[in-house]
Enzyme design. Structure first.
Site, short mmCIF file in Angstrom:
data_model
loop_
_atom_site.label_atom_id
_atom_site.label_comp_id
_atom_site.label_asym_id
_atom_site.label_seq_id
_atom_site.Cartn_x
_atom_site.Cartn_y
_atom_site.Cartn_z
NE ARG A 1 1.40 -12.36 -4.73
CZ ARG A 1 1.21 -11.70 -3.60
NH1 ARG A 1 1.34 -12.31 -2.44
NH2 ARG A 1 0.85 -10.43 -3.63
CD GLU B 1 2.29 -11.84 -8.30
OE1 GLU B 1 1.14 -11.84 -8.80
OE2 GLU B 1 2.63 -11.12 -7.35
CB SER C 1 2.51 -7.48 -8.57
OG SER C 1 1.97 -6.70 -7.55
N1 EPU Z 1 6.19 1.96 -4.31
C1 EPU Z 1 6.71 3.06 -4.96
N2 EPU Z 1 6.33 3.27 -6.26
C2 EPU Z 1 5.49 2.43 -6.92
C3 EPU Z 1 4.98 1.30 -6.25
C4 EPU Z 1 5.33 1.09 -4.94
O1 EPU Z 1 7.49 3.83 -4.40
O2 EPU Z 1 5.22 2.69 -8.08
C5 EPU Z 1 6.54 1.74 -2.90
C6 EPU Z 1 5.35 2.09 -1.99
O3 EPU Z 1 5.35 3.46 -1.66
C7 EPU Z 1 5.61 1.21 -0.79
C8 EPU Z 1 6.24 -0.02 -1.40
O4 EPU Z 1 6.77 0.37 -2.66
O5 EPU Z 1 6.55 1.80 0.07
C9 EPU Z 1 5.25 -1.18 -1.56
O6 EPU Z 1 4.18 -0.78 -2.41
P1 EPU Z 1 2.67 -1.35 -2.27
O7 EPU Z 1 2.20 -1.20 -0.87
O8 EPU Z 1 1.87 -0.73 -3.35
O9 EPU Z 1 2.81 -2.91 -2.49
P2 EPU Z 1 3.67 -3.79 -3.48
O10 EPU Z 1 4.78 -4.40 -2.72
O11 EPU Z 1 4.04 -3.01 -4.69
C10 EPU Z 1 2.34 -5.97 -2.95
C11 EPU Z 1 1.75 -7.09 -3.72
C12 EPU Z 1 0.39 -6.69 -4.26
C13 EPU Z 1 -0.51 -6.31 -3.10
C14 EPU Z 1 0.16 -5.16 -2.34
C15 EPU Z 1 -0.61 -4.79 -1.10
C16 EPU Z 1 3.58 -8.37 -4.65
C17 EPU Z 1 4.37 -8.71 -5.85
N3 EPU Z 1 2.62 -7.47 -4.81
O12 EPU Z 1 2.60 -4.92 -3.87
O13 EPU Z 1 -0.17 -7.82 -4.89
O14 EPU Z 1 -1.79 -5.90 -3.55
O15 EPU Z 1 1.49 -5.56 -1.91
O16 EPU Z 1 -0.47 -5.80 -0.16
O17 EPU Z 1 3.82 -8.95 -3.58
C18 EPU Z 1 -0.36 -8.94 -6.96
O18 EPU Z 1 0.25 -9.88 -6.42
O19 EPU Z 1 -0.76 -9.02 -8.15
C19 EPU Z 1 -0.60 -7.74 -6.19
C20 EPU Z 1 -1.18 -6.67 -6.72
#
Ligand code: EPU
Length: 337
Positions: free
Chosen positions: A161, A333, A237
């Site tokens: 990012r 972010e 995010s």
């Molecule tokens: N998780 C939880 N509870 C929650 C959210 C997440 O336990 O409320 C756990 C999930 O179960 C998983 C881990 O955290 O084990 C990661 O969650 P997720 O796959 O939803 O992805 P993220 O890391 O929360 C990132 C990006 C998103 C992108 C997704 C999918 C960042 C800051 N965010 O989210 O990007 O869509 O991966 O690749 O890197 C954005 O940048 O605006 C965005 C939405």
């Protein structure tokens, strides 16, 4: 170059009320040049679709909306093509259009709100792919000298990012056009991200998985946990996933063995901020009209009529709780003005 009402409410996906000194819609690069030469351009802010921006108060200078459009495909070989498009193209529409042209590479990035011109600035990423993986070059205009410059991927200094446009060259250039290197005929889809893998295992598709299949899966997964900004104001995010040292990761998993940790090339670990917040039972937590999304704790929402200030207060509360509990500092972010 047309001057609009100075209200910014409809120009960010958070949908919070705010006012600028003036708002100008720029529909061509000629209008961009005209704007940059005008007195309004001083301290002005350029907005694409406003999907990564939060106004915590009124913006005391002018806002320029990047609205110039246009796209073309240049065939490079049997297996590759360049998609060259204007900064004002809406990102998701461009992704679906590229798939329609038989081009692959953008499918994992389907349904990300925003415009093409903003995509390199924060190196958008999702489901195992980042913009930098397909990025070829971008053209940009210097805000004061009006000189044009082309940046290749290396010059953009992409990180998680991050890019040079958020760091050394912050607020110095306006991106006008972006070229992406995409596949044709021989596509290599990336379904390595575990929720995507699970989706395909359940869907039990037999034919080879196409880029369009991946886009459909990504859209379906995103719709199941991320709120539609047209319905509930949000900017995806709100925080980045923090990168912590190997030592800190060891301590964290000793306390909380189920912490989602992603090893990085340099030995550090990225930790899922959504999980850290969720573990504090903050899903659905409200402060005024700002709330933590019920299905994804990393997403803060405007539950209706929230002010930017309320959302910032909620984010401060979360940062404080995370620091107290885990000794980890969350970084936004979203860009806050
Ligand atoms: N998780 C939880 N509870 C929650 C959210 C997440 O336990 O409320 C756990 C999930 O179960 C998983 C881990 O955290 O084990 C990661 O969650 P997720 O796959 O939803 O992805 P993220 O890391 O929360 C990132 C990006 C998103 C992108 C997704 C999918 C960042 C800051 N965010 O989210 O990007 O869509 O991966 O690749 O890197 C954005 O940048 O605006 C965005 C939405």
């Amino acid at each position: 170059m047309s001057e609009l009402s100075p209200l910014l409410n409809d120009f960010t996906t958070f949908g919070v009320a705010a006012k600028a000194k003036s708002v100008h819609a720029l529909t061509s690069t000629a209008e961009l040049h005209q704007f940059l030469k005008s007195p309004q351009s001083e301290h002005s802010l350029f907005l694409g679709q406003g999907s990564n921006v939060l106004f915590s108060s009124d913006y005391p200078y002018s806002v320029a909306l990047v609205r110039w459009k246009g796209k073309q495909v240049k065939l490079l070989s049997d297996s590759e093509a360049l998609l060259i498009a204007a900064a004002g193209e809406p990102w998701h529409e461009l992704v679906m259009w590229s798939l329609d042209q038989g081009l692959g590479g953008l499918e994992n990035l389907a349904l990300i709100p925003g415009s093409l011109g903003a995509a390199p600035i924060q190196n958008i990423g999702a489901y195992g792919v980042e913009l930098k993986d397909v990025f070829e070059w971008c053209k940009a205009v210097h805000r004061t000298t009006l000189a044009e410059r082309t940046f290749d991927a290396e010059e953009c200094g992409f990180g998680y990012r991050e890019s040079i446009f958020k760091n050394e060259l912050k607020d110095q250039y306006v991106l006008t056009e972006v070229a992406l290197r995409l596949s044709r005929n021989a596509h290599r889809v990336n379904t390595s991200y575990s929720p995507l893998q699970q989706w395909f295992n359940q869907a039990s598709l037999h034919a080879p998985i196409s880029p369009l299949d991946v886009a459909k899966a990504v859209c379906s997964i995103r719709r199941s946990k991320l709120p539609d900004p047209k319905v509930l104001g949000n900017a995806g995010s709100f925080f980045k996933n923090p990168v912590i040292s190997a030592q800190k990761a060891k301590e964290l998993s000793a306390h909380y063995p189920e912490t989602p940790l992603y090893p990085q090339a340099n030995g550090s670990f990225k930790v899922a901020a959504g999980w850290l917040i969720d573990r504090l039972n903050l899903k659905g937590f409200k402060l005024g009209k700002a709330a933590v999304h019920e299905k994804q704790a990393l997403v803060l929402i405007n539950s209706g009529g929230a002010s930017g200030r309320e959302i910032v207060d909620l984010s401060k509360h979360i940062k404080k709780r995370i620091l107290e509990t885990y000794g980890i500092e969350l970084e936004e972010e979203v860009t806050i003005y």
